[in-house]
Every structure is written in structure tokens, then in C-alpha cells.
Design an enzyme around this catalytic site. Structure first.
Site, PDB file in Angstrom:
ATOM      1  N   ARG A  81      42.466  25.456  39.044  1.00  9.19           N
ATOM      2  CA  ARG A  81      42.995  26.772  38.714  1.00  9.19           C
ATOM      3  C   ARG A  81      44.475  26.826  39.041  1.00  9.19           C
ATOM      4  NH1 ARG A  81      40.541  32.247  41.292  1.00  9.19           N
ATOM      5  NH2 ARG A  81      41.458  31.375  43.185  1.00  9.19           N
ATOM      6  N   THR A 110      48.917  31.473  37.304  1.00  6.48           N
ATOM      7  CA  THR A 110      48.302  32.155  36.165  1.00  6.48           C
ATOM      8  C   THR A 110      46.811  32.390  36.354  1.00  6.48           C
ATOM      9  OG1 THR A 110      47.739  30.102  35.003  1.00  6.48           O
ATOM     10  CG2 THR A 110      49.949  31.001  34.655  1.00  6.48           C
ATOM     11  N   ASP A 115      37.940  29.383  50.443  1.00  6.34           N
ATOM     12  CA  ASP A 115      37.947  28.376  49.391  1.00  6.34           C
ATOM     13  C   ASP A 115      36.835  27.367  49.674  1.00  6.34           C
ATOM     14  OD1 ASP A 115      38.704  25.678  48.183  1.00  6.34           O
ATOM     15  OD2 ASP A 115      40.217  26.982  47.274  1.00  6.34           O
ATOM     16  N   ASP A 133      37.955  23.633  50.012  1.00  3.06           N
ATOM     17  CA  ASP A 133      38.668  23.353  51.251  1.00  3.06           C
ATOM     18  C   ASP A 133      37.708  23.325  52.442  1.00  3.06           C
ATOM     19  OD1 ASP A 133      41.162  23.035  50.151  1.00  3.06           O
ATOM     20  OD2 ASP A 133      41.751  25.130  50.422  1.00  3.06           O
TER      21      ASP A 133
END
Length: 213
Positions: free
Chosen positions: A108, A112, A204, A207
Site C-alpha cells: 500500500r 495514496t 500493522d 510488522d
């Protein structure tokens, strides 16, 4: 369930919810998070495959011949959206070790929030198999929508999506793009923040699974 969430199954089994709570905890270790994700994936996969077609075959037990049920048709395909999807993939392969595997490389763009494809490898006969795409988070749904677009462009017809957490915004976006693809998740959280993360969420997933931050 609200109409906007039609086609979405929340797997609310006590074991799933218990494991999810531990994964949400910021104090849970990388090792613990990874193991819990694997275990939870198997439980969600159990629900996502509940309606697979069966056929009757003749077998012989140690005591007598019999007619018994087995899954009909070709093997499943699990399509992992890299990299975090691999955490779910491992648990699902524990449950269905004979499944074929597709890998969809997407990340990603942090500005944006749009997906950028960098890799795709899958069995050639997707049109003849049930395909289950996996990614821990259905947040903006941009990556999930792009991944399903790619799978369908390669012939996939019977597609399902499995995730650990979903946001209402992501569900609306995904269902608008792919109303024929059912979603299976452990929870629908409150909303997305300004960075496209699910709140309260668990951070995340990639992560936390790999210890990279």
C-alpha cells in the site's frame, strides 16, 4: 446484521475471540502474535470452507466396507496477499495441507493508500477451483479489491476472502466491487483513522508478525 454487511460472516467462536483479544494487546510478543494468528486462521478457515461440496466414495475400514464422504472436485487454492497474508496462510495450510497456493505481491502506497502490484504466481486452472484470498486486515479494501480483480482476470470464479479484522469502510468498498465474494472475519471494528489503519485494531499485522517496525 446490517444490510451493508450482507455477505460478511463474523466468526464469533469463543476461541477466536479469545485469541483475537491477546493479539490486539500491544504487549503480546512477536512470537505469540505469529502463533495466535496461525491458530486463528485455521479456525476461520473452518467456517470459510463449511459449504464445500462433498461426494460419496467407497472405502474399507478395518472392519467393513462403507460409503463415506470426501470433498469433491479439485483442491482448494489459498491466495496469500503478501506479506502479511502468509501469517493466515500457514494456519490454513495446517487445516488443508493439500491446498494449492497462490501469492499476490502488493503493498500500500503510504501517501495514496492505493495498492501497487509487484508479484503474482498462481495455479493455471483457477477457474476449476475454489479460491480463498487471505489478508489479515480489510481496512481501505484497496489491496483486497485489486487482488480479487487479479484473481478473476486469471479465471477464478468461486472466490472467498478471509481476514482477521475488517473496518466498515473496507466492507462497503469490497462488497461494492465484489458482491459475489463472501467475507469471513473475526471482528468488524469501529472505523479507519486518517492513515487508513483499523481502530481499535491491532496495529500493522505484518510488522507485528515479523517484528519489523
Amino acid at each position: 446484521m446490517a444490510a451493508e454487511f450482507e455477505g460478511v460472516t463474523v466468526v464469533d467462536h469463543p476461541l477466536v475471540q479469545h485469541k483475537l483479544t491477546i493479539m490486539r494487546d500491544a504487549e503480546t510478543s512477536t512470537r505469540g502474535f505469529r502463533q495466535l494468528l496461525r491458530e486463528t486462521a485455521a479456525l476461520i478457515c473452518y467456517e470459510a470452507t463449511r459449504d464445500l461440496p462433498l461426494e460419496t466414495v467407497a472405502i474399507r475400514t478395518p472392519l467393513a466396507p462403507m460409503q463415506a464422504k470426501k470433498i469433491a472436485g479439485k483442491k482448494l487454492v489459498f491466495a496469500s496477499i503478501l506479506r502479511a497474508g502468509n501469517g493466515l496462510l500457514e494456519g490454513m495450510l495446517d487445516l488443508v495441507p493439500s491446498a494449492r497456493v497462490a501469492h499476490i505481491g502488493m503493498y500500500r502506497d503510504p501517501k495514496t493508500l492505493q495498492p501497487v502490484e509487484y508479484y503474482f504466481k498462481a495455479p493455471e486452472d483457477l477457474s476449476e477451483r475454489t479460491v480463498i484470498a487471505v489478508d489479515p486486515m480489510l481496512a481501505t479494501a484497496n489491496s483486497a479489491v485489486a487482488a480479487i480483480n487479479l484473481l478473476k482476470s486469471r479465471g477464478a470464479k468461486d472466490v472467498r476472502f478471509v481476514c482477521l479484522l475488517a473496518a466498515p469502510e473496507g466492507i462497503r468498498r469490497f462488497r461494492a466491487a465484489h458482491p459475489d465474494v463472501p467475507v469471513f472475519t473475526a471482528a468488524i471494528d469501529s472505523h479507519l483513522d486518517d492513515h487508513g489503519y483499523i481502530v481499535p485494531g491491532l496495529g500493522d499485522a505484518g510488522d507485528r508478525m515479523y517484528g519489523t517496525k
